[in-house]
Design an enzyme around this catalytic site. Sequence first.
Site, mmCIF file in Angstrom:
data_model
loop_
_atom_site.group_PDB
_atom_site.id
_atom_site.type_symbol
_atom_site.label_atom_id
_atom_site.label_comp_id
_atom_site.label_asym_id
_atom_site.label_seq_id
_atom_site.Cartn_x
_atom_site.Cartn_y
_atom_site.Cartn_z
ATOM 1 N N SER A 228 -11.337 72.809 -5.834
ATOM 2 C CA SER A 228 -11.396 74.260 -5.821
ATOM 3 C C SER A 228 -11.104 74.870 -6.831
ATOM 4 O O SER A 228 -9.910 74.663 -7.269
ATOM 5 C CB SER A 228 -11.072 74.957 -4.612
ATOM 6 O OG SER A 228 -11.263 76.142 -4.423
ATOM 7 N N THR A 272 -14.478 77.593 3.036
ATOM 8 C CA THR A 272 -15.752 76.890 2.766
ATOM 9 C C THR A 272 -15.913 75.650 3.166
ATOM 10 O O THR A 272 -15.382 75.218 4.411
ATOM 11 C CB THR A 272 -15.599 76.954 1.053
ATOM 12 O OG1 THR A 272 -16.935 76.307 0.546
ATOM 13 C CG2 THR A 272 -14.602 76.249 0.352
ATOM 14 N N LYS A 276 -17.089 76.813 7.514
ATOM 15 C CA LYS A 276 -17.478 77.954 7.753
ATOM 16 C C LYS A 276 -18.102 78.227 9.059
ATOM 17 O O LYS A 276 -18.099 79.582 9.298
ATOM 18 C CB LYS A 276 -18.578 78.033 6.393
ATOM 19 C CG LYS A 276 -18.303 78.128 5.116
ATOM 20 C CD LYS A 276 -19.128 77.863 4.062
ATOM 21 C CE LYS A 276 -19.975 78.985 3.624
ATOM 22 N NZ LYS A 276 -20.545 78.622 2.189
ATOM 23 N N GLY A 342 -30.477 75.048 3.008
ATOM 24 C CA GLY A 342 -29.283 74.301 3.064
ATOM 25 C C GLY A 342 -28.110 75.360 3.628
ATOM 26 O O GLY A 342 -28.460 76.701 3.903
ATOM 27 N N THR A 365 -37.225 69.040 3.664
ATOM 28 C CA THR A 365 -37.362 68.796 4.838
ATOM 29 C C THR A 365 -38.020 69.876 5.540
ATOM 30 O O THR A 365 -37.331 70.950 5.809
ATOM 31 C CB THR A 365 -35.963 68.409 5.562
ATOM 32 O OG1 THR A 365 -35.310 67.476 4.659
ATOM 33 C CG2 THR A 365 -36.193 68.360 7.104
ATOM 34 N N LYS A 368 -36.631 72.204 8.457
ATOM 35 C CA LYS A 368 -35.653 73.178 8.230
ATOM 36 C C LYS A 368 -36.057 74.324 7.532
ATOM 37 O O LYS A 368 -35.570 75.439 8.058
ATOM 38 C CB LYS A 368 -34.704 72.407 7.400
ATOM 39 C CG LYS A 368 -33.658 71.433 8.022
ATOM 40 C CD LYS A 368 -32.867 70.617 7.170
ATOM 41 C CE LYS A 368 -31.620 71.395 6.249
ATOM 42 N NZ LYS A 368 -31.117 70.154 5.441
ATOM 43 N N ILE A 425 -28.831 79.084 -8.362
ATOM 44 C CA ILE A 425 -27.348 79.142 -7.592
ATOM 45 C C ILE A 425 -26.528 78.049 -8.134
ATOM 46 O O ILE A 425 -25.322 78.220 -8.047
ATOM 47 C CB ILE A 425 -27.289 79.534 -6.209
ATOM 48 C CG1 ILE A 425 -27.661 78.523 -5.331
ATOM 49 C CG2 ILE A 425 -28.027 80.662 -5.761
ATOM 50 C CD1 ILE A 425 -26.976 78.445 -3.791
HETATM 51 P P1 NAP Z 1 -26.813 71.920 1.239
HETATM 52 O O1 NAP Z 1 -26.199 72.529 2.406
HETATM 53 O O2 NAP Z 1 -26.205 70.444 1.252
HETATM 54 O O3 NAP Z 1 -28.222 71.903 0.924
HETATM 55 C C1 NAP Z 1 -28.852 71.240 -0.114
HETATM 56 C C2 NAP Z 1 -30.467 71.708 -0.028
HETATM 57 O O4 NAP Z 1 -30.831 70.963 -1.482
HETATM 58 C C3 NAP Z 1 -31.249 71.285 1.101
HETATM 59 O O5 NAP Z 1 -32.122 72.463 1.194
HETATM 60 C C4 NAP Z 1 -31.941 69.961 0.616
HETATM 61 O O6 NAP Z 1 -32.994 69.624 1.129
HETATM 62 C C5 NAP Z 1 -32.062 70.321 -0.737
HETATM 63 N N1 NAP Z 1 -32.050 68.962 -1.411
HETATM 64 C C6 NAP Z 1 -31.005 68.167 -2.092
HETATM 65 N N2 NAP Z 1 -31.712 67.140 -2.553
HETATM 66 C C7 NAP Z 1 -32.907 67.283 -2.925
HETATM 67 C C8 NAP Z 1 -34.007 66.607 -3.557
HETATM 68 N N3 NAP Z 1 -33.521 65.577 -4.228
HETATM 69 N N4 NAP Z 1 -34.986 67.259 -3.573
HETATM 70 C C9 NAP Z 1 -35.602 68.445 -2.783
HETATM 71 N N5 NAP Z 1 -34.183 69.399 -2.125
HETATM 72 C C10 NAP Z 1 -33.074 68.553 -2.347
HETATM 73 O O7 NAP Z 1 -26.034 72.393 -0.252
HETATM 74 P P2 NAP Z 1 -25.434 74.085 -0.172
HETATM 75 O O8 NAP Z 1 -24.000 74.100 0.240
HETATM 76 O O9 NAP Z 1 -26.382 74.937 0.129
HETATM 77 O O10 NAP Z 1 -25.395 74.123 -1.685
HETATM 78 C C11 NAP Z 1 -26.619 73.946 -2.664
HETATM 79 C C12 NAP Z 1 -26.438 74.224 -4.130
HETATM 80 O O11 NAP Z 1 -25.742 75.584 -4.293
HETATM 81 C C13 NAP Z 1 -25.001 73.268 -4.782
HETATM 82 O O12 NAP Z 1 -25.300 73.104 -5.899
HETATM 83 C C14 NAP Z 1 -24.076 74.247 -4.709
HETATM 84 O O13 NAP Z 1 -23.106 73.867 -5.577
HETATM 85 C C15 NAP Z 1 -24.668 75.590 -4.999
HETATM 86 N N6 NAP Z 1 -23.843 76.828 -4.430
HETATM 87 C C16 NAP Z 1 -23.509 77.671 -5.403
HETATM 88 C C17 NAP Z 1 -22.847 78.994 -5.033
HETATM 89 C C18 NAP Z 1 -22.901 79.904 -5.829
HETATM 90 O O14 NAP Z 1 -21.623 80.818 -5.524
HETATM 91 N N7 NAP Z 1 -23.016 80.135 -7.101
HETATM 92 C C19 NAP Z 1 -22.750 79.070 -3.709
HETATM 93 C C20 NAP Z 1 -23.107 78.130 -2.845
HETATM 94 C C21 NAP Z 1 -23.681 76.941 -3.042
HETATM 95 P P3 NAP Z 1 -33.093 68.830 2.600
HETATM 96 O O15 NAP Z 1 -33.059 69.823 3.632
HETATM 97 O O16 NAP Z 1 -34.469 68.418 2.631
HETATM 98 O O17 NAP Z 1 -32.167 67.976 2.635
#
Ligand code: NAP
Length: 485
Positions: A228, A272, A276, A342, A365, A368, A425
């Site tokens: 973190s 986090t 959460k 997600g 998916t 979802k 993001i």
């Molecule tokens: P998460 O809950 O694991 O969700 C992942 C999402 O990505 C799901 O919709 C998943 O689709 C999709 N996905 C993963 N691999 C894929 C692929 N190969 N092709 C198409 N879709 C795919 O993750 P999260 O926590 O929401 O985080 C997502 C991203 O946002 C990460 O990179 C994280 O570091 C970033 N993030 C940034 C911030 C910021 O403050 N900038 C805050 C939070 C998160 P399925 O539903 O089909 O599995």
Amino acid sequence: MICIPITARDNDAAGEQISRAAPLCDIIELRLDYISRPDVEGLIRSRPLPVIATCRPGREGGLFVGEEADRLDILRRAAAAGAEYIDVELDSVAELGRAPARRIVSHHDFEQTPDDLGNIYQSLAETGADVVKLATKANSVLDNLRMFELLERSDRPTIGLCMGDDGRISRILAGRFGGLLTFAALDDASASAPGQLTVQTLREMYRYERITPKTDIYGVVANPVAHSMSPAIHNAAFRELDLDAVYLPFRVDDPLAFYAAFRHIVKGYSVTIPHKVTSMQAMDELDPKVNEVGALNTIVVRDGKLVGCNVEWLAAIEALEAGIGEDASYLRGRRVLVIGAGGATRAICVGLREREAIVTIANRTAEKARRLAVDLGAGWLPLADLRSIEADVIINTTSVGMHPNVDACPVDVSLLRKGMVVCDIVYNPLETLLLREAKAHECAVVDGLGMFVRQAANQFRLWTKREPPIELMTDLVMRILKSKA
Ligand code: NAP
């Protein structure tokens, strides 16, 4: 006080380490068991600052090999040479007898923090110890709390620390609970016990010397937590505003047990993955946005009550607006395509709904995407069907394009049109393939940094009621990300 253990393997290297340690700490621990033929008198007589002489046997985690009588003789010589303290283990104290130095009587447990800490403390104190030292392995963040309680109850100078990654917070907060000192490694290579932080981290990031019983404690609740960036960001902000506060990493297995145990000493949390949603059950009050988003990411302790909040949605929307130089009216009536369904997506969609945008969610998916869309009154479609859609704004909330898969792009670039706003993001890397393509198509682009920093900034504002140093926080995150690249 900060004590740096000298863990060099020969006398010359020990002398060199002592010179380097002297300006960084209050006292050194000369680990005579690390040196095969220690020049006890020479090292102690030339000491530039007070010394604890230690010659630890293998049974208590030390390196001394040889007869017990020889080991105790080394400690007697150290005392005669003028060491301010000698550290002797509980089971050797009687055999050592009196010595012309103050005695730290110690006990180490490298397996656990035993339930009967109080009894062990009593046995150590009954030896007539000038200082009692207890170092035990933390197997859970909760073990630290028992060590803190012991420190607060102690009736003589006491060193009470938990070892291991889960015990780190006890090393940072020793002074907060009345511990005599903490140990810190001179550098990454010279730690003498598991979980020891470097003196640089302890002083610069955690400002150990500033921490007193009045210092406010904040922290991030996560699992894992070691990666973190939040401790670096929040502690830098506290330092910048000269606030008497410290921010810690809490690796938590059971959030409900954790909040129950720590609620009286911590003033606020970032929360986090993966806590959460579960954390909501432990709150005395929930901000209405938490129920809308279905998760909290911030806790404020107000009049002893845990208040769950969510600043993620606002951080995302404000970052988008600021990134393109627009105000809160920009999104009203705009067509926004959100890729993903997600953890982060729901908060962003709640923010978009708040701004009255027209939202379509596309996810790999499809089910979802459908569920989320139905819940939030948005449109949806499977990611695979995303061949043509008219959108003013595209927001990627998937992890596609994130390190190490930096050559992946979540949508076909033929969707990109000049003048669109494209936000990703993902913040590692900051410029994803999607954003590079969007720039090439003359779109306005917004990376994930703003959302990340604004979450921390909004939390800081909620806890301290002060304006956070956003520029400093942003620079720091960029530096950390560059160092990780
Ligand atoms: P998460 O809950 O694991 O969700 C992942 C999402 O990505 C799901 O919709 C998943 O689709 C999709 N996905 C993963 N691999 C894929 C692929 N190969 N092709 C198409 N879709 C795919 O993750 P999260 O926590 O929401 O985080 C997502 C991203 O946002 C990460 O990179 C994280 O570091 C970033 N993030 C940034 C911030 C910021 O403050 N900038 C805050 C939070 C998160 P399925 O539903 O089909 O599995």
